[in-house]
Scaffold this motif. Sequence first.
Motif, PDB file in Angstrom:
ATOM      1  N   TYR A  55       0.853  -1.191   0.000  1.00  0.00           N
ATOM      2  CA  TYR A  55       0.000   0.000   0.000  1.00  0.00           C
ATOM      3  C   TYR A  55       0.883   1.233   0.000  1.00  0.00           C
ATOM      4  O   TYR A  55       2.044   1.182   0.407  1.00  0.00           O
ATOM      5  CB  TYR A  55      -0.958  -0.008   1.201  1.00  0.00           C
ATOM      6  N   GLU A  64      -7.023   1.120   8.862  1.00  0.00           N
ATOM      7  CA  GLU A  64      -8.386   1.648   9.028  1.00  0.00           C
ATOM      8  C   GLU A  64      -9.283   1.273   7.854  1.00  0.00           C
ATOM      9  O   GLU A  64     -10.468   1.003   8.047  1.00  0.00           O
ATOM     10  CB  GLU A  64      -8.351   3.163   9.226  1.00  0.00           C
ATOM     11  N   ARG A  65      -8.728   1.245   6.637  1.00  0.00           N
ATOM     12  CA  ARG A  65      -9.519   0.837   5.469  1.00  0.00           C
ATOM     13  C   ARG A  65      -9.986  -0.610   5.604  1.00  0.00           C
ATOM     14  O   ARG A  65     -11.152  -0.919   5.363  1.00  0.00           O
ATOM     15  CB  ARG A  65      -8.699   0.963   4.192  1.00  0.00           C
ATOM     16  N   LYS A  68     -12.490  -0.934   8.549  1.00  0.00           N
ATOM     17  CA  LYS A  68     -13.798  -0.374   8.167  1.00  0.00           C
ATOM     18  C   LYS A  68     -14.558  -1.345   7.270  1.00  0.00           C
ATOM     19  O   LYS A  68     -15.760  -1.554   7.440  1.00  0.00           O
ATOM     20  CB  LYS A  68     -13.606   0.971   7.460  1.00  0.00           C
ATOM     21  N   TYR A  69     -13.864  -1.940   6.316  1.00  0.00           N
ATOM     22  CA  TYR A  69     -14.485  -2.925   5.430  1.00  0.00           C
ATOM     23  C   TYR A  69     -15.056  -4.087   6.253  1.00  0.00           C
ATOM     24  O   TYR A  69     -16.189  -4.512   6.025  1.00  0.00           O
ATOM     25  CB  TYR A  69     -13.464  -3.427   4.406  1.00  0.00           C
ATOM     26  N   LEU A 140      -6.875  -1.826  -0.765  1.00  0.00           N
ATOM     27  CA  LEU A 140      -5.751  -1.022  -0.280  1.00  0.00           C
ATOM     28  C   LEU A 140      -5.057  -0.250  -1.402  1.00  0.00           C
ATOM     29  O   LEU A 140      -4.296   0.683  -1.132  1.00  0.00           O
ATOM     30  CB  LEU A 140      -4.742  -1.902   0.442  1.00  0.00           C
TER      31      LEU A 140
END
Length: 143
Positions: A55, A64-65, A68-69, A140
């Motif tokens: 990434y 966090e991505r 959150k997913y 990502l």
Amino acid sequence: MEAALSVFFICCMSVLSPLSGVSDGELRGCPPSPNCVSSQSMQYNIVHKVDPITYSTSRQVAYERIAKYFHESENIYISEEKEGEYIRVIFFTKVFRFPDRVEIYFPPDKQEAQVRSQSILGLWDIFANRRRVNQFRELLAKE
């Protein structure tokens, strides 16, 4: 009879597979059955090997991505979460509710996420774990 016992034990290998989690900065290995993929599997083991997820954002943003997913998706149970470092979830397939264990580890010294995805039941996953890892890779890669 011996062949039937062999198939039974191979099918059970995923249930009796190595423990999950991070040990000495690495995810645990995959069982010998072809229902698991790992970015920290042996280098020339083509059955289990996938590339780590790279990434371009910060480690915290990437974590966090993914988190959150997982929090917003259905059919997912988050079984362990270490903020900014590691997350382990159980995916349940939509129709038959088969469980798959997924672990993502964000080492502090690299801009990559180590991933391990394993079907808990069954001998073969019909490439579901590889497709799932590629889905995380796309998630990502977004800027």
